[in-house]
Design an enzyme around this catalytic site. Structure first.
Site, short mmCIF file in Angstrom:
data_model
loop_
_atom_site.label_atom_id
_atom_site.label_comp_id
_atom_site.label_asym_id
_atom_site.label_seq_id
_atom_site.Cartn_x
_atom_site.Cartn_y
_atom_site.Cartn_z
N HIS A 161 -6.25 2.34 11.55
CA HIS A 161 -6.99 1.17 11.06
C HIS A 161 -8.19 0.80 11.94
O HIS A 161 -9.08 0.09 11.48
CB HIS A 161 -6.05 -0.04 10.96
CG HIS A 161 -5.26 -0.08 9.70
ND1 HIS A 161 -4.06 0.60 9.55
CD2 HIS A 161 -5.46 -0.73 8.52
CE1 HIS A 161 -3.57 0.38 8.35
NE2 HIS A 161 -4.40 -0.40 7.70
N ASN B 116 0.86 -1.19 0.00
CA ASN B 116 0.00 0.00 0.00
C ASN B 116 0.89 1.24 0.00
O ASN B 116 0.90 2.03 0.95
CB ASN B 116 -0.93 -0.01 1.21
CG ASN B 116 -2.10 0.93 1.05
OD1 ASN B 116 -2.23 1.61 0.04
ND2 ASN B 116 -2.96 0.97 2.05
#
Length: 426
Positions: free
Chosen positions: A337, A306
């Site tokens: 997250h 990512n």
């Protein structure tokens, strides 16, 4: 298998991105033929984001609109030197409230959260990246506040709103700076030839299909291997968890690559021409799955995984932390997250593994004097990277304490502990 089922299976978010491509292609054609002025392009992208949010998230789309309006209010009310701390702080608090609400539903009420809420929360996470990146640009002076010149009309706010809510990046990124976004929108009509555009778009779509298709043999392989708690066969459980992590990673790779396709279909992401004259459409990219999986060091994997989010974390936390930059960065990533128990453990494992990798590489690299030693080091380190990252992916993706029990039921838990041992010894 029909294409709709292929993209819908277990991942409606991937399907929504796939449906975005025709609208992105229409935007590119209209802009390239001169039917859309620059300001109309921003309006198209913003309106598309509004419609996409309402269709996919329903009433929870208001969570996203609140973040976009909050950014404009902060830009209007605060001096550029102070805007970043307020923007990042308020946005992270807003995002955390909904993450905690999801945890309340999962662990206290024992209910499955509404998928639209999960999708909205995921979009808010991406929004956090964009607004914090923009606010830091304003603080550093690389972007000029639209309110510094009072004679300018409200139309100057449209690029800022479009950057927050443009439909190609609403559900999947990748992250780009505000200046890059503005330049891409303006340069759509002068990008590479249409044949090159269609060729690269088709190539990337085929990559998405391959990544989605790979999930099916992995699922069959996972079914053929039986996971047994405290199994006497050491390799069986390790292989099972490794295959499970590969399956979970394919979901991410397919989503990132398809998000890249949506941006390319809208004419954004054109990078430059190579020396050979070939055009590059990798300006908006979260990296190559093949390069990421070939990483032979955990620290390299962390930078490739990512890629735009890794760069964002490096800019937001790593470069701005005075002490324990590595652990502060992974700790912030766990917060971003959602702070689920499995995510906290997963990012702790990842931070320890990267720290151990730095120490091992610093210790062993001077001793790699021959080709066979270098080859052996790369092969062993690749296997070690795959197994430790498998622990991270399973923990982060499964989120709950069940992922912890799963890891401790297998000898694969030994590999993160090796990193702890290396840190202590070296």
């Amino acid at each position: 298998m029909d294409l709709v089922r292929l993209f819908c299976d277990g991942n409606p978010q991937l399907f929504y991105q796939f449906v975005n491509i025709p609208f992105a292609f229409l935007f590119y054609c209209l802009a390239r033929q001169g039917h859309l002025s620059v300001i109309k392009r921003y309006v198209y992208l913003t309106l598309g984001g509004f419609i996409l949010a309402i269709v996919t998230m329903g009433p929870y789309s208001l969570l996203l609109f609140f973040s976009a309006v909050l950014l404009l209010l902060l830009i209007r009310c605060l001096h550029p030197m102070h805007i970043h701390y307020w923007t990042l702080g308020l946005q992270m608090c807003w995002q955390t409230c909904w993450h905690l609400y999801i945890q309340y539903q999962l662990y206290w009420l024992q209910e499955t959260p509404d998928f639209r809420l999960l999708l909205a929360t995921s979009a808010i996470m991406l929004m956090t990246q964009r607004v914090s990146s923009l606010s830091l640009d304003l603080q550093e002076g690389t972007v000029t506040s639209p309110f510094q010149n009072s004679s300018r009309g409200l139309s100057v706010l449209i690029p800022f709103l479009s950057y927050s809510l443009n439909f190609p990046a609403l559900l999947g990124g990748p992250l780009c700076s505000f200046n890059t976004f503005v330049e891409s929108v303006r340069q759509i009509s002068v990008t590479s030839p249409l044949a090159s555009y269609l060729g690269r778009l088709t190539s990337k779509m085929l990559q998405v299909v391959v990544l989605v298709w790979i999930k099916y043999p992995l699922k069959e392989l996972l079914k053929s291997i039986t996971f047994t708690v405290n199994s006497p066969c050491v390799c069986q459980n390790i292989i099972w968890i490794w295959v499970l992590s590969l399956l979970l990673k394919m979901n991410y790779y397919a989503h990132w690559k398809l998000s890249e396709c949506v941006n390319n279909a809208a004419g954004m992401g054109f990078h430059a021409y190579s020396r050979s004259g070939k055009s590059s459409w990798d300006g908006f990219s979260d990296g190559s799955p093949w390069v990421t999986e070939a990483s032979s060091r955990p620290s390299v994997f962390a930078r490739q995984w990512n890629r735009t989010t890794a760069a964002w974390l490096r800019r937001m936390v790593f470069k701005r932390s005075n002490r324990s930059s590595l652990f502060m960065t992974f700790g912030f990533s766990a917060w971003w997250h959602g702070l689920h128990p499995g995510q906290i453990l997963g990012f702790i494992i990842w931070a320890i593994t990267v720290q151990g990798d730095y120490k091992i590489h610093h210790f062993l690299h001077p001793k790699l004097t021959s080709k066979w030693r270098k080859w052996l080091y790369v092969c062993l380190n690749w296997a070690f990277t795959q197994l430790t990252i498998s622990c991270v992916v399973v923990c982060v993706e499964l989120q709950s304490l069940e992922s912890v029990e799963l890891l401790w039921s297998s000898y694969i838990a030994v590999f993160p502990l090796l990193s702890v041992l290396m840190i202590i010894i070296l």
